[in-house]
Design a protein around this motif. Structure first.
Motif, PDB file in Angstrom:
ATOM      1  N   ASN A 271     -17.217  24.558 -16.491  1.00  0.00           N
ATOM      2  CA  ASN A 271     -16.486  23.670 -15.580  1.00  0.00           C
ATOM      3  C   ASN A 271     -17.266  23.462 -14.288  1.00  0.00           C
ATOM      4  O   ASN A 271     -17.353  22.341 -13.781  1.00  0.00           O
ATOM      5  CB  ASN A 271     -15.110  24.258 -15.231  1.00  0.00           C
ATOM      6  N   TYR A 275     -18.206  19.816 -12.927  1.00  0.00           N
ATOM      7  CA  TYR A 275     -17.574  19.245 -11.743  1.00  0.00           C
ATOM      8  C   TYR A 275     -18.420  19.405 -10.473  1.00  0.00           C
ATOM      9  O   TYR A 275     -17.891  19.482  -9.379  1.00  0.00           O
ATOM     10  CB  TYR A 275     -16.170  19.847 -11.563  1.00  0.00           C
ATOM     11  N   ASP A 299     -18.857  27.125  -7.265  1.00  0.00           N
ATOM     12  CA  ASP A 299     -19.692  25.914  -7.312  1.00  0.00           C
ATOM     13  C   ASP A 299     -19.592  25.183  -5.992  1.00  0.00           C
ATOM     14  O   ASP A 299     -18.713  25.470  -5.164  1.00  0.00           O
ATOM     15  CB  ASP A 299     -19.281  25.012  -8.486  1.00  0.00           C
ATOM     16  N   ILE A 304     -11.071  20.977  -5.421  1.00  0.00           N
ATOM     17  CA  ILE A 304      -9.767  20.665  -6.008  1.00  0.00           C
ATOM     18  C   ILE A 304      -8.725  20.604  -4.886  1.00  0.00           C
ATOM     19  O   ILE A 304      -8.666  21.498  -4.036  1.00  0.00           O
ATOM     20  CB  ILE A 304      -9.358  21.773  -7.011  1.00  0.00           C
ATOM     21  N   ILE A 312      -3.700  23.415 -12.354  1.00  0.00           N
ATOM     22  CA  ILE A 312      -4.819  23.266 -13.294  1.00  0.00           C
ATOM     23  C   ILE A 312      -4.832  24.364 -14.351  1.00  0.00           C
ATOM     24  O   ILE A 312      -5.491  24.230 -15.369  1.00  0.00           O
ATOM     25  CB  ILE A 312      -6.195  23.229 -12.579  1.00  0.00           C
ATOM     26  N   ARG A 318      -4.717  17.988 -16.427  1.00  0.00           N
ATOM     27  CA  ARG A 318      -6.023  17.508 -15.991  1.00  0.00           C
ATOM     28  C   ARG A 318      -5.842  16.696 -14.734  1.00  0.00           C
ATOM     29  O   ARG A 318      -4.811  16.067 -14.533  1.00  0.00           O
ATOM     30  CB  ARG A 318      -6.656  16.576 -17.040  1.00  0.00           C
ATOM     31  N   ILE A 319      -6.857  16.701 -13.903  1.00  0.00           N
ATOM     32  CA  ILE A 319      -6.795  15.852 -12.721  1.00  0.00           C
ATOM     33  C   ILE A 319      -7.462  14.545 -13.105  1.00  0.00           C
ATOM     34  O   ILE A 319      -8.511  14.543 -13.745  1.00  0.00           O
ATOM     35  CB  ILE A 319      -7.548  16.505 -11.544  1.00  0.00           C
ATOM     36  N   HIS A 321      -9.773  11.963 -12.480  1.00  0.00           N
ATOM     37  CA  HIS A 321     -10.880  11.768 -11.556  1.00  0.00           C
ATOM     38  C   HIS A 321     -11.259  10.305 -11.472  1.00  0.00           C
ATOM     39  O   HIS A 321     -11.554   9.683 -12.482  1.00  0.00           O
ATOM     40  CB  HIS A 321     -12.105  12.564 -12.025  1.00  0.00           C
ATOM     41  N   GLY A 329     -12.581  16.233 -21.781  1.00  0.00           N
ATOM     42  CA  GLY A 329     -11.884  17.497 -21.554  1.00  0.00           C
ATOM     43  C   GLY A 329     -10.449  17.309 -21.972  1.00  0.00           C
ATOM     44  O   GLY A 329      -9.965  16.180 -22.050  1.00  0.00           O
ATOM     45  N   ALA A 330      -9.775  18.412 -22.257  1.00  0.00           N
ATOM     46  CA  ALA A 330      -8.425  18.283 -22.769  1.00  0.00           C
ATOM     47  C   ALA A 330      -7.409  19.007 -21.905  1.00  0.00           C
ATOM     48  O   ALA A 330      -6.239  19.050 -22.231  1.00  0.00           O
ATOM     49  CB  ALA A 330      -8.393  18.803 -24.200  1.00  0.00           C
ATOM     50  N   GLY A 331      -7.862  19.576 -20.791  1.00  0.00           N
ATOM     51  CA  GLY A 331      -6.923  20.304 -19.934  1.00  0.00           C
ATOM     52  C   GLY A 331      -6.447  21.595 -20.581  1.00  0.00           C
ATOM     53  O   GLY A 331      -5.319  22.040 -20.351  1.00  0.00           O
ATOM     54  N   GLY A 333      -8.966  24.369 -21.216  1.00  0.00           N
ATOM     55  CA  GLY A 333      -9.889  25.458 -20.897  1.00  0.00           C
ATOM     56  C   GLY A 333      -9.301  26.503 -19.961  1.00  0.00           C
ATOM     57  O   GLY A 333      -9.319  27.698 -20.261  1.00  0.00           O
ATOM     58  N   LEU A 334      -8.746  26.069 -18.820  1.00  0.00           N
ATOM     59  CA  LEU A 334      -8.245  27.029 -17.832  1.00  0.00           C
ATOM     60  C   LEU A 334      -6.973  27.715 -18.308  1.00  0.00           C
ATOM     61  O   LEU A 334      -6.703  28.860 -17.968  1.00  0.00           O
ATOM     62  CB  LEU A 334      -8.001  26.338 -16.484  1.00  0.00           C
TER      63      LEU A 334
HETATM   64  P1  ADP Z   1     -10.736  20.175 -18.772  1.00  0.00           P
HETATM   65  O1  ADP Z   1     -11.252  20.385 -20.146  1.00  0.00           O
HETATM   66  O2  ADP Z   1      -9.967  18.926 -18.600  1.00  0.00           O
HETATM   67  O3  ADP Z   1     -11.793  20.365 -17.734  1.00  0.00           O
HETATM   68  P2  ADP Z   1      -9.612  22.639 -17.770  1.00  0.00           P
HETATM   69  O4  ADP Z   1      -8.348  23.347 -18.124  1.00  0.00           O
HETATM   70  O5  ADP Z   1     -10.885  23.399 -17.938  1.00  0.00           O
HETATM   71  O6  ADP Z   1      -9.626  21.305 -18.604  1.00  0.00           O
HETATM   72  O7  ADP Z   1      -9.505  22.167 -16.273  1.00  0.00           O
HETATM   73  C1  ADP Z   1      -8.346  21.483 -15.824  1.00  0.00           C
HETATM   74  C2  ADP Z   1      -8.683  20.556 -14.657  1.00  0.00           C
HETATM   75  O8  ADP Z   1      -9.094  21.353 -13.542  1.00  0.00           O
HETATM   76  C3  ADP Z   1      -9.874  19.649 -14.949  1.00  0.00           C
HETATM   77  O9  ADP Z   1      -9.439  18.437 -15.503  1.00  0.00           O
HETATM   78  C4  ADP Z   1     -10.507  19.458 -13.577  1.00  0.00           C
HETATM   79  O10 ADP Z   1      -9.923  18.351 -12.957  1.00  0.00           O
HETATM   80  C5  ADP Z   1     -10.108  20.688 -12.794  1.00  0.00           C
HETATM   81  N1  ADP Z   1     -11.240  21.644 -12.622  1.00  0.00           N
HETATM   82  C6  ADP Z   1     -11.541  22.713 -13.396  1.00  0.00           C
HETATM   83  N2  ADP Z   1     -12.621  23.374 -12.930  1.00  0.00           N
HETATM   84  C7  ADP Z   1     -13.018  22.700 -11.836  1.00  0.00           C
HETATM   85  C8  ADP Z   1     -14.102  22.873 -10.876  1.00  0.00           C
HETATM   86  N3  ADP Z   1     -14.949  23.882 -10.969  1.00  0.00           N
HETATM   87  N4  ADP Z   1     -14.177  21.967  -9.866  1.00  0.00           N
HETATM   88  C9  ADP Z   1     -13.301  20.946  -9.750  1.00  0.00           C
HETATM   89  N5  ADP Z   1     -12.275  20.725 -10.612  1.00  0.00           N
HETATM   90  C10 ADP Z   1     -12.128  21.577 -11.632  1.00  0.00           C
END
Ligand code: ADP
Length: 370
Positions: A271, A275, A299, A304, A312, A318-319, A321, A329-331, A333-334
Protein backbone atom coordinates in the motif's frame (compact mmCIF):
# COMPACT_ATOMS: atom_id res chain seq x y z
CA UNK A 1 -48.07 -3.56 11.85
CA UNK A 2 -49.59 -0.33 10.62
CA UNK A 3 -52.45 2.11 10.71
CA UNK A 4 -54.41 -0.15 8.35
CA UNK A 5 -54.87 -2.73 11.03
CA UNK A 6 -57.40 -0.56 12.78
CA UNK A 7 -60.17 -1.37 10.33
CA UNK A 8 -59.21 -5.01 9.97
CA UNK A 9 -59.52 -5.99 13.62
CA UNK A 10 -62.02 -3.52 14.91
CA UNK A 11 -64.47 -6.32 15.67
CA UNK A 12 -62.16 -8.01 18.19
CA UNK A 13 -63.59 -8.41 21.69
CA UNK A 14 -62.66 -5.64 24.06
CA UNK A 15 -59.84 -6.27 26.53
CA UNK A 16 -58.50 -3.62 28.82
CA UNK A 17 -54.93 -2.59 27.98
CA UNK A 18 -53.74 -3.80 31.37
CA UNK A 19 -55.13 -7.30 30.79
CA UNK A 20 -53.58 -7.44 27.35
CA UNK A 21 -50.19 -6.33 28.59
CA UNK A 22 -50.36 -8.82 31.45
CA UNK A 23 -51.16 -11.71 29.11
CA UNK A 24 -48.41 -10.74 26.71
CA UNK A 25 -45.96 -10.31 29.54
CA UNK A 26 -46.74 -13.73 31.02
CA UNK A 27 -45.89 -15.36 27.78
CA UNK A 28 -42.94 -13.27 26.64
CA UNK A 29 -41.48 -11.83 29.82
CA UNK A 30 -38.05 -13.48 29.58
CA UNK A 31 -37.61 -12.63 25.91
CA UNK A 32 -38.99 -9.14 26.50
CA UNK A 33 -36.50 -8.49 29.30
CA UNK A 34 -33.54 -9.99 27.46
CA UNK A 35 -33.72 -7.15 24.90
CA UNK A 36 -32.18 -9.40 22.28
CA UNK A 37 -35.06 -8.49 20.03
CA UNK A 38 -37.36 -5.48 19.87
CA UNK A 39 -40.78 -6.56 21.19
CA UNK A 40 -43.96 -4.51 21.33
CA UNK A 41 -47.24 -5.56 22.88
CA UNK A 42 -50.17 -4.50 20.75
CA UNK A 43 -53.94 -4.72 20.57
CA UNK A 44 -53.50 -4.67 16.79
CA UNK A 45 -55.23 -1.32 16.68
CA UNK A 46 -52.94 1.63 16.10
CA UNK A 47 -51.73 1.57 19.70
CA UNK A 48 -48.46 0.23 20.94
CA UNK A 49 -49.33 -0.82 24.50
CA UNK A 50 -45.87 -1.58 25.73
CA UNK A 51 -42.41 -2.11 24.27
CA UNK A 52 -39.08 -3.28 25.57
CA UNK A 53 -35.96 -1.09 25.53
CA UNK A 54 -34.65 -2.82 22.40
CA UNK A 55 -37.82 -1.87 20.48
CA UNK A 56 -37.70 1.72 21.71
CA UNK A 57 -34.04 2.09 20.82
CA UNK A 58 -34.62 0.88 17.24
CA UNK A 59 -37.02 3.79 16.66
CA UNK A 60 -35.40 6.30 19.01
CA UNK A 61 -38.40 6.84 21.30
CA UNK A 62 -38.30 7.01 25.11
CA UNK A 63 -40.45 5.25 27.66
CA UNK A 64 -41.99 8.66 28.43
CA UNK A 65 -43.00 8.99 24.74
CA UNK A 66 -44.62 5.57 25.00
CA UNK A 67 -46.50 6.46 28.19
CA UNK A 68 -47.62 9.74 26.66
CA UNK A 69 -49.15 7.77 23.75
CA UNK A 70 -46.79 9.30 21.17
CA UNK A 71 -45.85 5.90 19.88
CA UNK A 72 -48.32 4.47 17.37
CA UNK A 73 -47.89 2.14 14.42
CA UNK A 74 -48.95 4.91 12.07
CA UNK A 75 -46.14 7.14 13.33
CA UNK A 76 -43.43 4.55 12.87
CA UNK A 77 -44.58 2.80 9.70
CA UNK A 78 -43.79 4.73 6.48
CA UNK A 79 -46.76 5.11 4.10
CA UNK A 80 -45.05 3.19 1.33
CA UNK A 81 -45.52 0.02 3.41
CA UNK A 82 -49.32 0.37 3.68
CA UNK A 83 -50.04 -2.26 1.01
CA UNK A 84 -47.53 -4.72 2.43
CA UNK A 85 -48.94 -4.17 5.91
CA UNK A 86 -52.49 -4.91 4.74
CA UNK A 87 -51.25 -8.09 3.11
CA UNK A 88 -49.47 -9.10 6.32
CA UNK A 89 -52.55 -8.42 8.44
CA UNK A 90 -54.52 -10.73 6.16
CA UNK A 91 -51.83 -13.33 6.82
CA UNK A 92 -52.19 -12.71 10.56
CA UNK A 93 -55.97 -13.11 10.43
CA UNK A 94 -55.61 -16.38 8.58
CA UNK A 95 -52.73 -17.96 10.50
CA UNK A 96 -52.41 -16.00 13.76
CA UNK A 97 -48.82 -15.38 12.87
CA UNK A 98 -46.80 -13.33 10.41
CA UNK A 99 -43.71 -14.91 8.94
CA UNK A 100 -40.85 -12.43 9.45
CA UNK A 101 -40.40 -10.00 6.59
CA UNK A 102 -38.24 -6.98 5.88
CA UNK A 103 -39.61 -3.46 6.03
CA UNK A 104 -38.63 -0.10 7.53
CA UNK A 105 -39.67 1.94 10.53
CA UNK A 106 -39.43 5.71 10.78
CA UNK A 107 -37.04 6.71 13.54
CA UNK A 108 -38.07 9.59 15.81
CA UNK A 109 -35.45 11.78 14.13
CA UNK A 110 -36.99 11.05 10.72
CA UNK A 111 -34.55 8.60 9.16
CA UNK A 112 -35.71 5.14 8.18
CA UNK A 113 -34.44 2.02 9.92
CA UNK A 114 -34.44 -1.29 8.04
CA UNK A 115 -36.04 -3.97 10.22
CA UNK A 116 -37.04 -7.60 10.11
CA UNK A 117 -40.51 -7.84 11.64
CA UNK A 118 -42.94 -10.57 12.59
CA UNK A 119 -46.00 -10.83 14.79
CA UNK A 120 -48.04 -13.34 16.69
CA UNK A 121 -51.64 -13.06 17.85
CA UNK A 122 -52.77 -14.74 21.04
CA UNK A 123 -56.43 -15.50 20.70
CA UNK A 124 -58.81 -16.68 18.06
CA UNK A 125 -60.17 -13.16 17.61
CA UNK A 126 -56.75 -11.69 16.93
CA UNK A 127 -57.32 -9.02 19.51
CA UNK A 128 -53.89 -8.81 21.04
CA UNK A 129 -50.42 -10.12 20.60
CA UNK A 130 -46.83 -9.11 20.06
CA UNK A 131 -44.80 -7.65 17.26
CA UNK A 132 -41.11 -8.48 16.95
CA UNK A 133 -38.52 -6.27 15.31
CA UNK A 134 -34.85 -6.76 14.62
CA UNK A 135 -32.70 -3.84 13.46
CA UNK A 136 -30.97 -5.00 10.27
CA UNK A 137 -29.23 -1.72 9.40
CA UNK A 138 -25.76 -3.23 9.64
CA UNK A 139 -26.74 -6.19 7.52
CA UNK A 140 -28.24 -3.90 4.88
CA UNK A 141 -25.14 -1.71 4.89
CA UNK A 142 -22.96 -4.78 4.43
CA UNK A 143 -25.19 -5.98 1.58
CA UNK A 144 -24.87 -2.58 -0.06
CA UNK A 145 -21.11 -2.60 0.32
CA UNK A 146 -20.98 -6.14 -1.06
CA UNK A 147 -22.97 -5.10 -4.15
CA UNK A 148 -20.67 -2.10 -4.66
CA UNK A 149 -17.74 -4.40 -4.13
CA UNK A 150 -18.88 -6.94 -6.74
CA UNK A 151 -19.45 -4.15 -9.23
CA UNK A 152 -16.06 -2.67 -8.50
CA UNK A 153 -14.19 -5.98 -8.57
CA UNK A 154 -15.81 -6.95 -11.87
CA UNK A 155 -14.68 -3.64 -13.28
CA UNK A 156 -11.22 -3.94 -11.72
CA UNK A 157 -10.77 -7.45 -13.10
CA UNK A 158 -11.93 -6.47 -16.55
CA UNK A 159 -9.73 -3.39 -16.96
CA UNK A 160 -6.32 -5.11 -16.75
CA UNK A 161 -7.64 -7.95 -18.93
CA UNK A 162 -8.72 -5.51 -21.64
CA UNK A 163 -5.37 -3.73 -21.48
CA UNK A 164 -3.52 -7.06 -21.66
CA UNK A 165 -5.57 -8.10 -24.67
CA UNK A 166 -4.76 -4.80 -26.36
CA UNK A 167 -1.03 -5.13 -25.74
CA UNK A 168 -0.89 -8.77 -26.77
CA UNK A 169 -2.59 -7.89 -30.08
CA UNK A 170 -0.12 -5.07 -30.46
CA UNK A 171 2.76 -7.43 -29.63
CA UNK A 172 1.57 -9.89 -32.27
CA UNK A 173 1.41 -7.20 -34.94
CA UNK A 174 4.77 -5.77 -33.85
CA UNK A 175 6.43 -9.19 -34.13
CA UNK A 176 4.89 -9.75 -37.60
CA UNK A 177 6.06 -6.32 -38.72
CA UNK A 178 9.54 -6.81 -37.30
CA UNK A 179 9.35 -4.05 -34.65
CA UNK A 180 12.43 -3.17 -32.58
CA UNK A 181 13.31 -5.13 -29.41
CA UNK A 182 12.62 -1.95 -27.43
CA UNK A 183 9.05 -1.71 -28.72
CA UNK A 184 8.45 -5.40 -28.04
CA UNK A 185 9.81 -5.05 -24.52
CA UNK A 186 7.54 -2.09 -23.84
CA UNK A 187 4.45 -4.15 -24.66
CA UNK A 188 5.73 -7.13 -22.66
CA UNK A 189 6.36 -4.83 -19.68
CA UNK A 190 2.87 -3.40 -19.84
CA UNK A 191 1.39 -6.91 -19.89
CA UNK A 192 3.54 -7.80 -16.88
CA UNK A 193 2.30 -4.67 -14.99
CA UNK A 194 -1.29 -5.65 -15.60
CA UNK A 195 -0.59 -9.20 -14.38
CA UNK A 196 0.80 -7.67 -11.15
CA UNK A 197 -2.39 -5.70 -10.69
CA UNK A 198 -4.53 -8.77 -11.25
CA UNK A 199 -2.32 -10.64 -8.81
CA UNK A 200 -2.95 -8.08 -6.05
CA UNK A 201 -6.68 -8.25 -6.61
CA UNK A 202 -6.89 -12.04 -6.77
CA UNK A 203 -4.68 -12.46 -3.68
CA UNK A 204 -6.94 -10.05 -1.78
CA UNK A 205 -10.01 -11.95 -2.89
CA UNK A 206 -8.52 -15.30 -1.89
CA UNK A 207 -7.48 -13.97 1.52
CA UNK A 208 -10.91 -12.57 2.00
CA UNK A 209 -12.60 -15.84 1.09
CA UNK A 210 -10.35 -17.66 3.55
CA UNK A 211 -11.27 -15.29 6.35
CA UNK A 212 -14.95 -15.48 5.54
CA UNK A 213 -14.75 -19.26 5.82
CA UNK A 214 -13.06 -18.91 9.23
CA UNK A 215 -10.04 -20.73 7.98
CA UNK A 216 -7.74 -18.45 9.87
CA UNK A 217 -6.92 -20.82 12.71
CA UNK A 218 -3.25 -20.88 11.73
CA UNK A 219 -0.51 -22.52 13.82
CA UNK A 220 1.57 -20.27 16.06
CA UNK A 221 5.07 -20.45 17.51
CA UNK A 222 7.76 -18.08 18.79
CA UNK A 223 8.73 -15.88 15.88
CA UNK A 224 11.24 -13.09 15.41
CA UNK A 225 9.35 -10.06 14.14
CA UNK A 226 12.58 -8.31 13.11
CA UNK A 227 13.54 -11.25 10.93
CA UNK A 228 10.08 -11.38 9.44
CA UNK A 229 9.93 -7.64 8.59
CA UNK A 230 13.51 -7.63 7.24
CA UNK A 231 12.67 -10.45 4.85
CA UNK A 232 9.59 -8.61 3.56
CA UNK A 233 11.69 -5.48 3.01
CA UNK A 234 14.34 -7.32 1.02
CA UNK A 235 11.74 -9.22 -1.07
CA UNK A 236 9.63 -6.16 -1.86
CA UNK A 237 12.64 -3.95 -2.60
CA UNK A 238 13.38 -6.30 -5.47
CA UNK A 239 9.78 -6.48 -6.68
CA UNK A 240 9.07 -2.74 -6.61
CA UNK A 241 12.38 -1.19 -7.43
CA UNK A 242 11.74 1.36 -4.65
CA UNK A 243 13.87 2.53 -1.75
CA UNK A 244 12.50 0.58 1.20
CA UNK A 245 14.58 1.13 4.33
CA UNK A 246 14.64 -1.18 7.35
CA UNK A 247 15.40 0.15 10.85
CA UNK A 248 15.81 -1.88 14.06
CA UNK A 249 18.36 -4.60 14.54
CA UNK A 250 17.53 -6.65 17.63
CA UNK A 251 15.49 -9.81 17.53
CA UNK A 252 11.98 -9.21 18.90
CA UNK A 253 9.99 -12.31 19.73
CA UNK A 254 6.23 -12.73 19.78
CA UNK A 255 3.91 -15.72 19.62
CA UNK A 256 2.43 -15.81 16.18
CA UNK A 257 2.37 -17.09 12.66
CA UNK A 258 5.34 -16.08 10.57
CA UNK A 259 3.54 -16.25 7.24
CA UNK A 260 0.51 -14.28 8.39
CA UNK A 261 2.50 -11.51 10.06
CA UNK A 262 4.67 -11.25 6.94
CA UNK A 263 1.46 -10.96 4.96
CA UNK A 264 0.40 -7.98 7.09
CA UNK A 265 3.74 -6.19 6.66
CA UNK A 266 3.70 -7.03 2.97
CA UNK A 267 0.21 -5.57 2.56
CA UNK A 268 1.24 -2.37 4.34
CA UNK A 269 4.41 -1.99 2.29
CA UNK A 270 2.51 -2.70 -0.95
CA UNK A 271 0.00 0.00 0.00
CA UNK A 272 2.81 2.40 0.89
CA UNK A 273 4.25 1.80 -2.59
CA UNK A 274 0.88 2.26 -4.28
CA UNK A 275 -0.09 5.43 -2.45
CA UNK A 276 3.20 7.34 -2.70
CA UNK A 277 5.41 8.71 -5.46
CA UNK A 278 8.21 6.59 -6.88
CA UNK A 279 10.95 8.96 -5.73
CA UNK A 280 9.96 8.83 -2.04
CA UNK A 281 11.26 6.25 0.38
CA UNK A 282 9.38 3.82 2.60
CA UNK A 283 10.60 3.07 6.11
CA UNK A 284 9.86 -0.19 7.90
CA UNK A 285 10.89 -0.33 11.56
CA UNK A 286 10.68 -2.77 14.46
CA UNK A 287 11.11 -1.78 18.12
CA UNK A 288 9.87 -2.73 21.56
CA UNK A 289 7.32 -0.48 23.21
CA UNK A 290 5.37 -1.18 26.43
CA UNK A 291 5.86 -4.94 26.28
CA UNK A 292 4.78 -5.01 22.67
CA UNK A 293 6.58 -5.56 19.40
CA UNK A 294 5.88 -2.40 17.46
CA UNK A 295 6.17 -2.67 13.68
CA UNK A 296 5.77 0.51 11.65
CA UNK A 297 5.46 1.12 7.94
CA UNK A 298 5.89 4.76 7.03
CA UNK A 299 5.43 6.39 3.65
CA UNK A 300 5.70 9.97 2.46
CA UNK A 301 2.83 9.78 0.03
CA UNK A 302 -0.70 11.09 -0.33
CA UNK A 303 -1.82 10.60 3.28
CA UNK A 304 -5.30 9.84 4.56
CA UNK A 305 -7.97 12.28 5.78
CA UNK A 306 -8.83 12.09 9.49
CA UNK A 307 -12.41 10.94 8.80
CA UNK A 308 -11.17 8.00 6.71
CA UNK A 309 -8.45 6.83 9.08
CA UNK A 310 -10.56 4.37 11.07
CA UNK A 311 -12.85 3.34 8.26
CA UNK A 312 -10.08 2.13 5.94
CA UNK A 313 -9.85 -0.98 8.14
CA UNK A 314 -13.49 -1.84 7.37
CA UNK A 315 -14.29 -4.53 4.88
CA UNK A 316 -14.72 -3.20 1.29
CA UNK A 317 -13.86 0.36 2.33
CA UNK A 318 -11.92 2.32 -0.26
CA UNK A 319 -11.26 6.00 -0.60
CA UNK A 320 -12.27 7.42 -3.96
CA UNK A 321 -9.08 8.91 -5.23
CA UNK A 322 -9.52 11.77 -7.63
CA UNK A 323 -5.86 11.35 -8.60
CA UNK A 324 -4.57 8.19 -10.15
CA UNK A 325 -2.37 6.83 -7.40
CA UNK A 326 -3.72 3.32 -7.18
CA UNK A 327 -6.18 2.35 -9.85
CA UNK A 328 -6.90 -1.10 -8.52
CA UNK A 329 -7.83 -2.59 -5.20
CA UNK A 330 -10.82 -4.06 -3.48
CA UNK A 331 -10.76 -2.45 -0.05
CA UNK A 332 -9.92 -5.79 1.54
CA UNK A 333 -6.19 -5.61 2.29
CA UNK A 334 -6.39 -3.59 5.52
CA UNK A 335 -9.43 -5.53 6.73
CA UNK A 336 -7.45 -8.77 6.40
CA UNK A 337 -4.49 -7.10 8.18
CA UNK A 338 -6.79 -6.09 11.05
CA UNK A 339 -8.14 -9.63 11.35
CA UNK A 340 -4.65 -11.17 11.40
CA UNK A 341 -3.40 -8.68 13.99
CA UNK A 342 -6.50 -9.27 16.11
CA UNK A 343 -5.73 -12.99 15.99
CA UNK A 344 -2.30 -12.11 17.40
CA UNK A 345 -4.01 -10.24 20.25
CA UNK A 346 -2.59 -7.00 18.91
CA UNK A 347 -3.86 -3.82 17.31
CA UNK A 348 -3.27 -1.92 14.11
CA UNK A 349 -3.80 1.79 13.52
CA UNK A 350 -2.72 4.62 11.29
CA UNK A 351 -1.41 8.11 11.87
CA UNK A 352 -1.52 10.24 8.78
CA UNK A 353 -1.52 13.72 7.37
CA UNK A 354 -2.98 14.53 3.98
CA UNK A 355 -0.27 15.27 1.46
CA UNK A 356 2.51 14.34 3.86
CA UNK A 357 2.25 10.58 4.31
CA UNK A 358 1.08 7.81 6.61
CA UNK A 359 2.50 5.61 9.33
CA UNK A 360 0.78 2.30 9.95
CA UNK A 361 1.59 0.71 13.32
CA UNK A 362 1.08 -2.88 14.40
CA UNK A 363 1.48 -3.75 18.07
CA UNK A 364 1.68 -7.39 19.11
CA UNK A 365 2.35 -8.52 22.72
CA UNK A 366 5.89 -9.79 23.37
CA UNK A 367 6.36 -13.35 24.59
CA UNK A 368 5.75 -13.31 28.34
CA UNK A 369 8.80 -14.11 30.43
CA UNK A 370 7.96 -16.31 33.40
P1 ADP B 1 -7.19 -1.32 -1.43
O1 ADP B 1 -6.92 -2.64 -2.05
O2 ADP B 1 -8.35 -0.61 -1.99
O3 ADP B 1 -5.96 -0.47 -1.34
P2 ADP B 1 -6.97 -1.55 1.44
O4 ADP B 1 -7.88 -2.19 2.44
O5 ADP B 1 -5.56 -2.03 1.40
O6 ADP B 1 -7.68 -1.69 0.04
O7 ADP B 1 -6.96 0.00 1.72
C1 ADP B 1 -8.19 0.70 1.89
C2 ADP B 1 -8.04 2.16 1.48
O8 ADP B 1 -7.12 2.80 2.37
C3 ADP B 1 -7.41 2.32 0.10
O9 ADP B 1 -8.40 2.37 -0.89
C4 ADP B 1 -6.65 3.64 0.21
O10 ADP B 1 -7.50 4.68 -0.15
C5 ADP B 1 -6.34 3.78 1.68
N1 ADP B 1 -4.91 3.51 1.99
C6 ADP B 1 -4.35 2.34 2.39
N2 ADP B 1 -3.03 2.47 2.61
C7 ADP B 1 -2.73 3.75 2.33
C8 ADP B 1 -1.51 4.54 2.36
N3 ADP B 1 -0.36 4.01 2.73
N4 ADP B 1 -1.61 5.85 2.02
C9 ADP B 1 -2.79 6.41 1.66
N5 ADP B 1 -3.96 5.73 1.60
C10 ADP B 1 -3.95 4.43 1.93
Amino acid sequence: MSKNQTTEVASSPAFSSEVLIKKVMERYQALFDSNMLGIAATDFQDTILDANDAFLSIIGYTREDLKAGKLTWSTISPNKYDDVDIQKITELLAHKTIVPFEKEYTHKDGHTVPVLVGAEAFDAHISYGVSFALDISELKELERKKDDFIGMVSHDLKTPLSIMKLYSNFLETSIKEGASTEELLESANEISNQIDKLNILITDLLNMARYQAHEHAFPVSAIDVTECAKKVVSDLSLVHNRKIVFQGEKSVYVIGNDERLSQVVMNLVNNAVRYSDDDTEIVVSVRVLNNHACIQVQDFGMGIRKEDQERIFDRYYRINHADDYADIGAGIGLYVCKEIVRYHKGRIYVESELGKGSTFTIEVPLIERK
